[in-house]
Scaffold this motif. Structure first.
Motif, PDB file in Angstrom:
ATOM      1  N   VAL A  59      -9.261   1.963  -1.735  1.00  0.00           N
ATOM      2  CA  VAL A  59      -8.328   0.908  -1.339  1.00  0.00           C
ATOM      3  C   VAL A  59      -8.272  -0.129  -2.452  1.00  0.00           C
ATOM      4  O   VAL A  59      -9.008  -0.064  -3.437  1.00  0.00           O
ATOM      5  N   GLY A  60      -7.386  -1.096  -2.281  1.00  0.00           N
ATOM      6  CA  GLY A  60      -7.269  -2.168  -3.252  1.00  0.00           C
ATOM      7  C   GLY A  60      -8.461  -3.105  -3.207  1.00  0.00           C
ATOM      8  O   GLY A  60      -9.257  -3.094  -2.263  1.00  0.00           O
ATOM      9  N   GLU A 118       2.599   1.110  -4.789  1.00  0.00           N
ATOM     10  CA  GLU A 118       2.177   0.307  -5.928  1.00  0.00           C
ATOM     11  C   GLU A 118       2.924   0.688  -7.205  1.00  0.00           C
ATOM     12  O   GLU A 118       3.243   1.857  -7.433  1.00  0.00           O
ATOM     13  N   GLY A 161      -3.227  -3.109  -5.683  1.00  0.00           N
ATOM     14  CA  GLY A 161      -3.755  -1.843  -5.200  1.00  0.00           C
ATOM     15  C   GLY A 161      -4.940  -1.408  -6.051  1.00  0.00           C
ATOM     16  O   GLY A 161      -5.370  -2.123  -6.964  1.00  0.00           O
ATOM     17  N   THR A 192     -11.685   3.292   3.532  1.00  0.00           N
ATOM     18  CA  THR A 192     -11.806   1.924   2.999  1.00  0.00           C
ATOM     19  C   THR A 192     -13.140   1.657   2.307  1.00  0.00           C
ATOM     20  O   THR A 192     -13.390   0.527   1.887  1.00  0.00           O
ATOM     21  N   ARG A 219      -0.315  -8.692  -3.623  1.00  0.00           N
ATOM     22  CA  ARG A 219      -1.363  -7.692  -3.385  1.00  0.00           C
ATOM     23  C   ARG A 219      -1.552  -6.792  -4.590  1.00  0.00           C
ATOM     24  O   ARG A 219      -0.584  -6.354  -5.222  1.00  0.00           O
ATOM     25  N   PRO A 275     -13.225   0.113  -2.380  1.00  0.00           N
ATOM     26  CA  PRO A 275     -12.385  -0.875  -3.060  1.00  0.00           C
ATOM     27  C   PRO A 275     -12.562  -0.781  -4.581  1.00  0.00           C
ATOM     28  O   PRO A 275     -13.700  -0.776  -5.079  1.00  0.00           O
ATOM     29  N   GLN A 289     -13.109  -8.918   0.303  1.00  0.00           N
ATOM     30  CA  GLN A 289     -12.742  -8.044   1.435  1.00  0.00           C
ATOM     31  C   GLN A 289     -13.227  -8.621   2.751  1.00  0.00           C
ATOM     32  O   GLN A 289     -14.384  -9.033   2.849  1.00  0.00           O
ATOM     33  N   ASP A 332      -8.835  -6.205  -2.590  1.00  0.00           N
ATOM     34  CA  ASP A 332      -8.892  -7.241  -1.568  1.00  0.00           C
ATOM     35  C   ASP A 332      -8.446  -6.743  -0.199  1.00  0.00           C
ATOM     36  O   ASP A 332      -8.206  -7.551   0.711  1.00  0.00           O
ATOM     37  N   ASP A 333      -8.330  -5.434  -0.045  1.00  0.00           N
ATOM     38  CA  ASP A 333      -7.978  -4.871   1.252  1.00  0.00           C
ATOM     39  C   ASP A 333      -9.169  -4.962   2.209  1.00  0.00           C
ATOM     40  O   ASP A 333     -10.328  -5.030   1.782  1.00  0.00           O
ATOM     41  N   ASP A 334      -8.877  -4.925   3.503  1.00  0.00           N
ATOM     42  CA  ASP A 334      -9.950  -4.954   4.494  1.00  0.00           C
ATOM     43  C   ASP A 334     -10.846  -3.723   4.358  1.00  0.00           C
ATOM     44  O   ASP A 334     -10.390  -2.631   4.015  1.00  0.00           O
ATOM     45  N   ARG A 356       0.836  -1.203   0.000  1.00  0.00           N
ATOM     46  CA  ARG A 356       0.000   0.000   0.000  1.00  0.00           C
ATOM     47  C   ARG A 356       0.872   1.256   0.000  1.00  0.00           C
ATOM     48  O   ARG A 356       1.800   1.392   0.800  1.00  0.00           O
TER      49      ARG A 356
END
Length: 285
Positions: A110-111, A12, A68, A181, A66, A184, A279, A113-115, A9
């Motif tokens: 956020v990316g 990228e 982004g 967040t 990961r 995504p 996520q 698959d980020d939380d 993060r």
């Protein structure tokens, strides 16, 4: 062509997905997948590359590597509300006479698959799978018949929404849409030549394996060209701006009784040909 951004993060690098599903590094060609790189000339330059000539990146995307947000330095994150006839019906809202415009703050991005973090005190955080339109050629007062020439590509967006903040706390929708967040974006930006029919893309979202949303862009009230033309009446559009175009039915608010995220769940969502996001829902730090 599927373009992406990979790595930790805030660090990228730009890349593309080759035909074998491997990431190829573009950092020797462009600084980022942003701004000028998304203009028609920039996209044409990337299409002319032989992916095999680019360095292969170790790891598989979304499986140890990961990703982004698929667009860097997004200038405006513009959203359209109640743009699916069947979603408007589930919320009891009238069909809008004109597109409803609101914003997600860029700090929400956020990316894929980020939380996703539940804001402190949140009781009504919800999900929305949406088609994102990434602007390539800027402009204002864009004619509808020319609008698609301004598109660099399409992507998946989860328009996460806190309904109490959005609807019950006064002011505009933005309050419940732009929490950290809540945006995504990705996994990749897919160029228009790889999207068969943007007006008929299947789209879905699951929470802990239960499918809540299972719709199609075919029930959009205002189509992509109309949205681009309409939005450009009120603001100039620049390369890298993202327009998130609304959600089909199946949101938590529309369940009987409503279902909202409490933390610990896993959201999984996707759009035909544009990829899948996953996520985990966690409490805000």
């Amino acid at each position: 062509m599927k373009l992406l951004r990979y790595g930790p993060r805030g660090q990228e690098k730009p890349g593309l997905l080759d035909n074998e599903g491997r990431v190829r590094d573009l950092s020797g060609v462009i600084a980022d997948l942003a701004g000028p790189a998304l203009e028609p000339e920039g996209i044409a330059r990337l299409k002319a590359l032989d992916p095999a000539s680019l360095p292969a990146v170790e790891g598989r995307p979304q499986d140890g590597l990961r990703l982004g947000p698929c667009v860097g330095s997004i200038g405006k994150f513009i959203c359209i509300g109640l743009n699916y006839a069947d979603h408007a019906a589930e919320t009891g809202a009238d069909i809008p006479k004109e597109p409803i415009i609101f914003n997600k703050w860029t700090s929400s991005i956020v990316g894929p698959d980020d939380d996703v973090e539940l804001p402190r005190g949140s009781l009504k955080t919800d999900w929305e799978v949406e088609l994102g339109v990434v602007i390539g050629k800027g402009g204002k007062y864009i004619e509808e018949e020319d609008a698609l020439s301004h598109v660099a590509g399409y992507c998946v967006v989860n328009d996460v929404s806190e309904r109490e903040y959005q609807i019950e706390r006064g002011g505009t929708w933005d309050k419940g849409k732009g929490c950290d967040t809540f945006g995504p974006t990705g996994p990749w930006l897919v160029t228009p030549d790889e999207v068969n029919d943007v007006d008929s893309l299947g789209m879905w979202l699951e929470v802990d394996g239960r499918r809540y949303q299972d719709g199609s862009t075919s029930t959009m009230i205002f189509r992509v060209p109309e949205l681009i033309a309409y939005v450009s009446r009120f603001m100039s559009l620049q390369p890298g701006d993202v327009i998130s175009t609304g959600t089909p039915p199946g949101v938590g608010m529309g369940q009987k009784p409503p279902v909202y995220l409490k933390g610990g769940e896993v959201m999984r969502l996707g759009i035909e040909g544009l990829g899948v996001q996953t996520q985990k829902v966690v409490s805000a730090k």
